[in-house]
Design a protein around this motif. Structure first.
Motif, PDB file in Angstrom:
ATOM      1  N   VAL A  62       0.865  -1.185   0.000  1.00  0.00           N
ATOM      2  CA  VAL A  62       0.000   0.000   0.000  1.00  0.00           C
ATOM      3  C   VAL A  62       0.897   1.229   0.000  1.00  0.00           C
ATOM      4  O   VAL A  62       1.848   1.300   0.781  1.00  0.00           O
ATOM      5  CB  VAL A  62      -0.899   0.014   1.256  1.00  0.00           C
ATOM      6  CG1 VAL A  62      -1.582   1.368   1.414  1.00  0.00           C
ATOM      7  CG2 VAL A  62      -1.929  -1.102   1.202  1.00  0.00           C
ATOM      8  N   ALA A  63       0.625   2.170  -0.887  1.00  0.00           N
ATOM      9  CA  ALA A  63       1.368   3.428  -0.878  1.00  0.00           C
ATOM     10  C   ALA A  63       0.631   4.441  -0.012  1.00  0.00           C
ATOM     11  O   ALA A  63      -0.569   4.645  -0.173  1.00  0.00           O
ATOM     12  CB  ALA A  63       1.513   3.948  -2.306  1.00  0.00           C
ATOM     13  N   LEU A  64       1.352   5.031   0.925  1.00  0.00           N
ATOM     14  CA  LEU A  64       0.795   6.135   1.728  1.00  0.00           C
ATOM     15  C   LEU A  64       1.593   7.379   1.372  1.00  0.00           C
ATOM     16  O   LEU A  64       2.810   7.422   1.573  1.00  0.00           O
ATOM     17  CB  LEU A  64       0.932   5.851   3.228  1.00  0.00           C
ATOM     18  CG  LEU A  64       0.112   4.701   3.813  1.00  0.00           C
ATOM     19  CD1 LEU A  64       0.361   4.620   5.327  1.00  0.00           C
ATOM     20  CD2 LEU A  64      -1.367   4.878   3.544  1.00  0.00           C
ATOM     21  N   VAL A  65       0.951   8.372   0.825  1.00  0.00           N
ATOM     22  CA  VAL A  65       1.666   9.564   0.378  1.00  0.00           C
ATOM     23  C   VAL A  65       0.936  10.817   0.847  1.00  0.00           C
ATOM     24  O   VAL A  65      -0.224  10.755   1.257  1.00  0.00           O
ATOM     25  CB  VAL A  65       1.802   9.587  -1.163  1.00  0.00           C
ATOM     26  CG1 VAL A  65       2.642   8.402  -1.642  1.00  0.00           C
ATOM     27  CG2 VAL A  65       0.438   9.561  -1.837  1.00  0.00           C
ATOM     28  N   GLY A  66       1.645  11.944   0.792  1.00  0.00           N
ATOM     29  CA  GLY A  66       1.027  13.195   1.218  1.00  0.00           C
ATOM     30  C   GLY A  66       2.023  14.327   1.333  1.00  0.00           C
ATOM     31  O   GLY A  66       3.194  14.184   0.978  1.00  0.00           O
ATOM     32  N   SER A  67       1.513  15.416   1.864  1.00  0.00           N
ATOM     33  CA  SER A  67       2.285  16.660   1.943  1.00  0.00           C
ATOM     34  C   SER A  67       3.535  16.533   2.806  1.00  0.00           C
ATOM     35  O   SER A  67       3.559  15.788   3.783  1.00  0.00           O
ATOM     36  CB  SER A  67       1.454  17.768   2.592  1.00  0.00           C
ATOM     37  OG  SER A  67       0.182  17.826   2.040  1.00  0.00           O
ATOM     38  N   ARG A  68       4.538  17.318   2.450  1.00  0.00           N
ATOM     39  CA  ARG A  68       5.721  17.439   3.305  1.00  0.00           C
ATOM     40  C   ARG A  68       5.397  18.250   4.556  1.00  0.00           C
ATOM     41  O   ARG A  68       5.861  17.958   5.638  1.00  0.00           O
ATOM     42  CB  ARG A  68       6.873  18.089   2.538  1.00  0.00           C
ATOM     43  CG  ARG A  68       7.706  17.058   1.796  1.00  0.00           C
ATOM     44  CD  ARG A  68       8.605  17.713   0.789  1.00  0.00           C
ATOM     45  NE  ARG A  68       7.781  18.410  -0.212  1.00  0.00           N
ATOM     46  CZ  ARG A  68       8.251  18.880  -1.352  1.00  0.00           C
ATOM     47  NH1 ARG A  68       9.523  18.730  -1.642  1.00  0.00           N
ATOM     48  NH2 ARG A  68       7.465  19.495  -2.207  1.00  0.00           N
TER      49      ARG A  68
ATOM     50  N   VAL B  97     -12.723  20.568   6.649  1.00  0.00           N
ATOM     51  CA  VAL B  97     -12.854  21.433   5.473  1.00  0.00           C
ATOM     52  C   VAL B  97     -12.101  22.745   5.693  1.00  0.00           C
ATOM     53  O   VAL B  97     -11.888  23.503   4.757  1.00  0.00           O
ATOM     54  CB  VAL B  97     -14.335  21.727   5.132  1.00  0.00           C
ATOM     55  CG1 VAL B  97     -15.085  20.443   4.854  1.00  0.00           C
ATOM     56  CG2 VAL B  97     -15.024  22.526   6.227  1.00  0.00           C
ATOM     57  N   HIS B  98     -11.700  23.011   6.920  1.00  0.00           N
ATOM     58  CA  HIS B  98     -10.934  24.223   7.216  1.00  0.00           C
ATOM     59  C   HIS B  98      -9.443  24.024   6.999  1.00  0.00           C
ATOM     60  O   HIS B  98      -8.673  24.974   7.089  1.00  0.00           O
ATOM     61  CB  HIS B  98     -11.171  24.663   8.664  1.00  0.00           C
ATOM     62  CG  HIS B  98     -12.601  25.001   8.950  1.00  0.00           C
ATOM     63  ND1 HIS B  98     -13.241  24.610  10.082  1.00  0.00           N
ATOM     64  CD2 HIS B  98     -13.514  25.666   8.208  1.00  0.00           C
ATOM     65  CE1 HIS B  98     -14.498  25.035  10.052  1.00  0.00           C
ATOM     66  NE2 HIS B  98     -14.680  25.674   8.911  1.00  0.00           N
ATOM     67  N   SER B  99      -8.999  22.793   6.780  1.00  0.00           N
ATOM     68  CA  SER B  99      -7.568  22.518   6.644  1.00  0.00           C
ATOM     69  C   SER B  99      -7.155  22.512   5.175  1.00  0.00           C
ATOM     70  O   SER B  99      -7.617  21.684   4.385  1.00  0.00           O
ATOM     71  CB  SER B  99      -7.245  21.162   7.275  1.00  0.00           C
ATOM     72  OG  SER B  99      -5.943  20.752   6.892  1.00  0.00           O
ATOM     73  N   ALA B 100      -6.275  23.440   4.815  1.00  0.00           N
ATOM     74  CA  ALA B 100      -5.758  23.484   3.437  1.00  0.00           C
ATOM     75  C   ALA B 100      -5.033  22.189   3.110  1.00  0.00           C
ATOM     76  O   ALA B 100      -4.951  21.797   1.944  1.00  0.00           O
ATOM     77  CB  ALA B 100      -4.830  24.673   3.266  1.00  0.00           C
ATOM     78  N   ASN B 101      -4.524  21.507   4.123  1.00  0.00           N
ATOM     79  CA  ASN B 101      -3.788  20.272   3.893  1.00  0.00           C
ATOM     80  C   ASN B 101      -4.691  19.085   3.578  1.00  0.00           C
ATOM     81  O   ASN B 101      -4.201  18.005   3.269  1.00  0.00           O
ATOM     82  CB  ASN B 101      -2.914  19.940   5.108  1.00  0.00           C
ATOM     83  CG  ASN B 101      -1.634  20.722   5.103  1.00  0.00           C
ATOM     84  OD1 ASN B 101      -1.664  21.952   5.035  1.00  0.00           O
ATOM     85  ND2 ASN B 101      -0.510  20.044   5.105  1.00  0.00           N
ATOM     86  N   SER B 102      -5.995  19.262   3.686  1.00  0.00           N
ATOM     87  CA  SER B 102      -6.908  18.209   3.267  1.00  0.00           C
ATOM     88  C   SER B 102      -7.608  18.559   1.953  1.00  0.00           C
ATOM     89  O   SER B 102      -8.322  17.720   1.390  1.00  0.00           O
ATOM     90  CB  SER B 102      -7.959  17.946   4.354  1.00  0.00           C
ATOM     91  OG  SER B 102      -7.369  17.275   5.450  1.00  0.00           O
ATOM     92  N   ALA B 103      -7.388  19.769   1.452  1.00  0.00           N
ATOM     93  CA  ALA B 103      -8.111  20.218   0.243  1.00  0.00           C
ATOM     94  C   ALA B 103      -7.829  19.309  -0.947  1.00  0.00           C
ATOM     95  O   ALA B 103      -8.725  19.029  -1.749  1.00  0.00           O
ATOM     96  CB  ALA B 103      -7.747  21.661  -0.086  1.00  0.00           C
ATOM     97  N   GLY B 104      -6.599  18.826  -1.062  1.00  0.00           N
ATOM     98  CA  GLY B 104      -6.259  17.934  -2.169  1.00  0.00           C
ATOM     99  C   GLY B 104      -6.967  16.589  -2.049  1.00  0.00           C
ATOM    100  O   GLY B 104      -7.414  16.022  -3.046  1.00  0.00           O
TER     101      GLY B 104
ATOM    102  N   VAL C  96      -3.825   8.852  -0.357  1.00  0.00           N
ATOM    103  CA  VAL C  96      -3.346  10.204  -0.064  1.00  0.00           C
ATOM    104  C   VAL C  96      -3.908  10.602   1.296  1.00  0.00           C
ATOM    105  O   VAL C  96      -5.121  10.661   1.483  1.00  0.00           O
ATOM    106  CB  VAL C  96      -3.805  11.205  -1.144  1.00  0.00           C
ATOM    107  CG1 VAL C  96      -3.245  12.585  -0.848  1.00  0.00           C
ATOM    108  CG2 VAL C  96      -3.369  10.721  -2.522  1.00  0.00           C
ATOM    109  N   VAL C  97      -3.013  10.816   2.253  1.00  0.00           N
ATOM    110  CA  VAL C  97      -3.464  11.083   3.618  1.00  0.00           C
ATOM    111  C   VAL C  97      -3.737  12.569   3.825  1.00  0.00           C
ATOM    112  O   VAL C  97      -4.751  12.947   4.410  1.00  0.00           O
ATOM    113  CB  VAL C  97      -2.435  10.593   4.657  1.00  0.00           C
ATOM    114  CG1 VAL C  97      -2.988  10.754   6.064  1.00  0.00           C
ATOM    115  CG2 VAL C  97      -2.076   9.139   4.397  1.00  0.00           C
ATOM    116  N   GLU C  98      -2.835  13.396   3.345  1.00  0.00           N
ATOM    117  CA  GLU C  98      -3.026  14.845   3.435  1.00  0.00           C
ATOM    118  C   GLU C  98      -2.357  15.458   2.219  1.00  0.00           C
ATOM    119  O   GLU C  98      -1.227  15.119   1.885  1.00  0.00           O
ATOM    120  CB  GLU C  98      -2.344  15.406   4.695  1.00  0.00           C
ATOM    121  CG  GLU C  98      -3.293  15.808   5.789  1.00  0.00           C
ATOM    122  CD  GLU C  98      -2.608  16.632   6.881  1.00  0.00           C
ATOM    123  OE1 GLU C  98      -1.358  16.679   6.938  1.00  0.00           O
ATOM    124  OE2 GLU C  98      -3.340  17.225   7.679  1.00  0.00           O
ATOM    125  N   ALA C  99      -3.047  16.360   1.542  1.00  0.00           N
ATOM    126  CA  ALA C  99      -2.445  17.008   0.384  1.00  0.00           C
ATOM    127  C   ALA C  99      -3.132  18.337   0.153  1.00  0.00           C
ATOM    128  O   ALA C  99      -4.343  18.452   0.337  1.00  0.00           O
ATOM    129  CB  ALA C  99      -2.592  16.122  -0.859  1.00  0.00           C
TER     130      ALA C  99
END
Lengths: 394, 394
Positions: free
Chosen positions: A137-143, A283-290, A253-256
């Motif tokens: 399983v690939a888990l990827v997301g924001s730095r 919905v307030h987190s820019a890191n979940s917008a992706g 994608v966990v957070e993007a």
């Protein structure tokens, strides 16, 4: 040392990842002849040029090829840098190796990339079989992950590793690092985690993750398609993402953010027909917008725990129970009439059948029969000739 | 006072919401004759019984009907309670009215319910046209909302009301109350918000929302299909949900547990072919588990702001811009070669074309042409014969 391996080692330095003309050349002539042609030691006749044009057209990359002369011109500046034996020796010194598609250890799922399959993989870590597609399983997301992203990634990676899955990620800061770290902690599979790098595996990049990536080497694997000493350029990051997607059965994608390299990995997975999962967040987190963008565009499945991800990885999975199935409410399966009757039953005092008829709008026969059924289910109780609810049900 | 209105007022007390046989009877004979038959003043012949059986079968409710005698038995206990003129007088005293399908004010979208269309609506509030389906949005969710749910609901309802939408909800604590309150604050439409009640509209239920529901009456509308004095039973809550779904173009679940009445409203909306939206939240919040379930099961669209909901309500909406389209990165639209070249350009010091050839793996011609293009885009700059990146681009 076999010539095929040396040729592929050299070609991986000569050509950028996913150099369409170069990959078509390798497919047409084999790696050894491709190297001779790419380095000017052998000539490419018009027949070969036509064959490559055909291969490129078949793979939807045909129209932009400017011909063999242009490709040779592109490869020429790097010929003087070629030293495949030295690169292979470097890998051996680092306890690593080069694997090529003919090797038993080559991950078969990379074949799904078709002509985009890498020429070779530079591999640092123990020599052992890499997991099949259904087990990774690939888990990827924001730095720049948030504490929410860190905590969710940690939970997911640990739990997936405990279930015997290999967690594939990109070795970067943020979500990637949390994924590798938790997989190492939870790992029960032979290869708990794989880091696929955009630059050469001789250097651990970013340097702040050096200790982590060293641990990934010791227990898992650190891979790249570019040779030692290669810088992790933006182009190579984008190409690297296709390897992460191809190695795994599911890309989550966990957070993007709205624009994020992690979305690029998700699109590669989609293109390959692999499942894509996205973790919801505020919905307030820019890191979940992706992530929400992926959910909204319809390509991704909403995943909230490791069980849901495991289900995506092996959809036919036996013994996987959907969460929440145990929460059946008392009134599940009641007929509408019995539900109406249950509503009409008082909680504390008792009431008569006649009164229930009027309140529930049911005939006396229906009320009596319904009370019998509710009584059997433990929902209604009779007390001194009257009826009440047996217990509170939501 | 017309007989049709009085008959429907009486029938709404005699029959529970969505009493299939009762609704079929009304459809077959009209409301006035249906009332006579249901109260035993007229007989139902075998022909009528066959017609009702046919209507029920056509609507997928046929197999469970035990026949007219059983239905009459069910309605009988409530006949003595019938006092339709008194009910209509009560409504008039409360500044309200009864509307029936033949009225101009009847919301046409309720016709989508087919045989499940209510017999009538008891309406408390100003006498004015209710919004058409494309201008109303249902916001529903848990009674035990979190601060996240409260804040998101407030934002969405306020913003939707500002855009001229009518916010439909159920008048309950939690998400419902936040939705009504914010819609009243932001309202620009004639009817900013509608509360659809499970019990009679003579009583504001729950009592803690009395002030709020009074304000909804004064500016909007409070509706129910059951007559004054009816208790809000669980069965009626479930039936009420179909009215919320039918009145709105979109049903959005803001926060809901794994089992929640809000999911029932969403399923009604789906059955009606209406759009369903779900607001994502933390995977750690039990109050978002129902929303994630809706997203995962594929029935709901992930919505994060009012613009996305408005788009669902009027999919052909002109002038709606997807959020994030303005964030185009500098390197968007570059060819792969130019992207490779941009990667190769140093940020601080300058470099030569020869060096760029080796680093980027491109011919000198390609490098020179690419530098020209990047220069035009303001991404590359030449300084004293060398080249560097013109500015930092993510």
């Amino acid at each position: 040392m076999d010539n095929e391996r040396i040729a592929r080692a050299a070609l991986s330095r000569l050509m950028e990842p996913q150099d369409a003309a170069g990959l078509a050349l390798v497919q047409a002539t084999g790696a050894r002849d491709a190297l001779k042609i790419a380095t000017g030691q052998a000539a490419a006749g018009p027949a070969l040029e036509r064959e490559i044009t055909g291969l490129l057209a078949d793979n939807g990359a045909g129209t932009s090829w400017a011909g063999m002369a242009a490709s040779l011109k592109r490869w020429a500046p790097r010929i003087t840098d070629l030293a495949p034996e030295r690169d292979l020796a470097t890998m051996a010194r680092l306890g690593g190796r080069l694997i090529i598609p003919s090797d038993d250890l080559w991950p078969a799922q990379l074949g799904d990339l078709g002509m985009q399959e890498p020429i070779c993989l530079w591999w640092r870590g123990l020599e052992q079989e890499l997991p099949g597609p259904a087990r990774s399983v690939a888990l990827v997301g924001s730095r720049d992950s948030t504490s929410y992203g860190a905590s969710v990634t940690g939970d997911l990676a640990y739990s997936l590793a405990q279930r015997g899955f290999t967690v594939v990620s990109g070795g970067a800061y943020g979500i990637d690092a949390h994924a590798h770290r938790a997989a190492l902690a939870g790992g029960s599979a032979a290869v708990p985690t794989i880091a696929v790098m955009a630059g050469g595996v001789d250097r651990f990049y970013p340097s702040g993750n050096e200790d982590l990536l060293r641990a990934v080497c010791n227990q898992g694997a650190v891979l790249a398609e570019v040779p030692p000493g290669s810088a992790p350029t933006r182009y190579r990051f984008l190409q690297r993402n296709r390897l992460i997607a191809a190695l795994a059965a599911v890309t989550v994608v966990v957070e993007a953010r709205w624009r994020s390299g992690a979305l690029n990995t998700a699109h590669h997975a989609e293109t390959l027909g692999r499942a894509v999962g996205a973790v919801p967040g505020s919905v307030h987190s820019a890191n979940s917008a992706g992530c929400h963008r992926l959910l909204r565009d319809g390509g991704a499945v909403c995943v909230t725990d490791a069980a849901e991800i495991a289900e995506l990885a092996s959809p036919s999975g036996v013994g996987l129970t959907a969460p929440g199935t145990a929460h059946a409410a008392d009134h599940d399966g009641l007929t509408l009439e019995d539900l109406i009757l249950l509503d009409a039953l008082p909680l504390r005092s008792t009431t008569s059948v006649d009164k229930l008829c009027a309140v529930a709008g049911l005939s006396a026969d229906s009320v009596r029969a319904g009370l019998g059924r509710l009584g059997l289910l433990g929902l209604a109780a009779s007390e001194r000739g009257g009826w009440k609810r047996a217990k509170e049900s939501v």
